[in-house]
Design an enzyme around this catalytic site. Structure first.
Site, PDB file in Angstrom:
ATOM      1  N   GLY A 170       0.831  -1.169   0.023  1.00  0.00           N
ATOM      2  CA  GLY A 170      -0.173   0.072   0.059  1.00  0.00           C
ATOM      3  C   GLY A 170       0.888   1.251  -0.021  1.00  0.00           C
ATOM      4  CG  ASN A 171      -0.388   4.753  -1.351  1.00  0.00           C
ATOM      5  OD1 ASN A 171      -1.008   5.460  -0.782  1.00  0.00           O
ATOM      6  ND2 ASN A 171      -0.861   3.906  -2.652  1.00  0.00           N
ATOM      7  NE  ARG A 172       5.068   6.757   4.417  1.00  0.00           N
ATOM      8  CZ  ARG A 172       5.221   6.309   5.633  1.00  0.00           C
ATOM      9  NH1 ARG A 172       4.516   6.630   6.623  1.00  0.00           N
ATOM     10  NH2 ARG A 172       6.423   5.903   6.139  1.00  0.00           N
TER      11      ARG A 172
END
Ligand code: PMT
Length: 418
Positions: free
Chosen positions: A211-213
């Site tokens: 995933g990412n932030r």
């Protein structure tokens, strides 16, 4: 938001519910946004909260009686009814809803509700049985048919120890529902705006993901800015850390493939598409069905490319649709953003400088530039995402107006302040 609320006169009607104390928070938030808030407490409301609290918060005399010695009652309620930008009735009991529906004017609030032509927003709070009673349902429908607005209630545990619909909705949702009613800006009325937001998650196994932030803050700010201009807004969002924007249709997805499917479903009707989501470029080719175990050996994940959702929209552009992308970059900001603008066939792209502190993912602020196909880059300093969303929305409206001017159809679709 401050720009919209500043100097607006809001009559806050508080009626007799256990939730009346929450109206203090609402009053305080409206004052913080720059509004002039005139509190009106019915007799029953004063069984739950005192006028002094509202007077301290708003700096205004709370109206509690129809006939007060120091005022001219015939003029006072008419004057305020005329001057008000908006009436918010929160909490709104079954009683005030019934009185408003049937034109009963037996106290200051119900009388002034008849006299005003300002928009009226009710935030109901009552026992579930009262809320679902045919009389209340009919009264709400009648008021809606006359143009009154409703927000909430929520379902949950009520003061009467039952669980069901009837709890006053969150104060932030009341403010978000009220914002388009006071904005006076209809630039995007009748337009459908589709926003992708948040980050996607690509499963590695049943419990892990790539995933990412992205927190969803930018998508939320954009949705609220479009709603404030009267647009019909759909947000397709990956998992987010913030509440969904009130008033938008929200479609929750997890993976890039799910986001692509949802966009394919909703994009055909959209006049404006804003891709603020951080979509994973790759996914695990064959996610493990069982939770992966460590065995001391290095692990290699076989990744394959995800569909590029925005590029697909750019390829099959519908005439008149505006496409806006984002480029979160850590180096060669403008060069990389411009390459994406061209490659994905966009109208605008936001070059998002995520290499500087407090800009980009997870935070409330952003710094970068807005690029279009022809004009100079519009650089913007570190600012709140809400402020930036306003700026981007102005660019979108200007672009739409320029397009309708050049097509010779005039500005019927995007009328500033119309
Ligand atoms: O949610 P927040 O915490 O507020 O953070 C906001 C944000 C930083 C996520 C957002 O403002 C942002 O910059 N989003 C774009 C992130 C990015 O790096 O995009 P990209 O360069 O991978 O993609 C360029 C554009 O194509 C983007 O509009 C993206 O949504 C779109 N894209 C990308 C890949 C893909 N498979 N499909 C796409 O539609």
């Amino acid at each position: 938001m401050r720009r919209i609320w500043s100097d607006k006169c809001i009559v806050l009607g508080v009626t007799g519910s256990i939730a009346a104390y929450k109206a203090c928070d609402l009053a305080s938030r409206l004052v913080e946004l720059g509004a002039e808030v005139v509190p009106v407490l019915t007799k029953s409301a004063r069984e739950f909260v005192g006028a002094a609290s509202f007077e301290a918060i708003t700096g205004q005399r709370a109206i509690t009686e129809m006939f007060e010695p120091v005022q001219n009652p015939a003029i006072e309620h008419i004057a305020l009814a005329t001057r008000a930008s908006l009436f918010i009735i929160a909490p709104a009991t079954a009683n005030i809803i019934a009185k408003a529906a049937h034109g009963i004017a037996d106290d200051w609030l119900s009388t002034t509700l008849l006299a005003t032509r300002a928009p009226i927003l009710f935030a109901p709070a009552m026992n579930s049985n009262m809320y679902s009673h045919p009389a209340t349902i009919a009264n709400i429908e009648l008021l809606k048919s006359r143009g009154c607005h409703f927000v909430g209630p929520e379902s949950g545990r009520l003061a009467c120890k039952t669980i069901g619909p009837g709890r006053l909705i969150d104060v932030q949702a009341i403010i978000e529902a009220a914002t388009p009613l006071v904005s006076g800006n209809h630039e995007l009325a009748g337009k459908r705006v589709l926003i992708t937001s948040g980050g996607t998650r690509e499963p590695v196994d049943p419990v892990r993901f790539l995933g990412n932030r992205s927190s969803g803050r930018m998508g939320r700010a954009l949705a609220l800015a479009a709603l404030a201009r009267g647009a019909e807004v759909t947000v397709i969002t990956g998992p987010a850390h913030v509440a969904p924007p009130y008033g938008a249709r929200v479609v929750e997805v997890e993976t890039a493939a799910e986001m692509a499917e949802a966009v394919a479903k909703h994009a055909p009707k959209a006049d404006v598409v804003i891709a603020a989501a951080a979509v994973a470029d790759y996914r695990v080719k064959a996610p493990s069905v069982q939770k992966r175990k460590r065995d001391g050996a290095p692990v290699t994940l076989d990744l394959i490319e995800n569909p590029d959702i925005l590029a697909a929209l750019g390829k099959s552009r519908r005439k008149g649709r505006i496409l806006v992308g984002f480029a979160a970059e850590t180096e060669r900001l403008l060069e990389n953003a411009r390459a994406k603008l061209q490659k994905k066939n966009l109208d605008l792209i936001v070059a998002n400088q995520v290499s500087v502190a407090d800009s980009g993912f997870e935070v409330d602020t952003v710094k970068g530039a807005i690029l279009d196909r022809a004009g100079p880059n519009e650089e913007f300093p570190l600012c709140a995402k809400e402020e930036f969303a306003e700026r981007l929305m102005e660019r979108i409206v200007a672009l739409a107006n320029a397009e309708s001017d050049s097509s010779g159809i005039g500005r019927a679709n995007f009328v500033p302040g119309g």
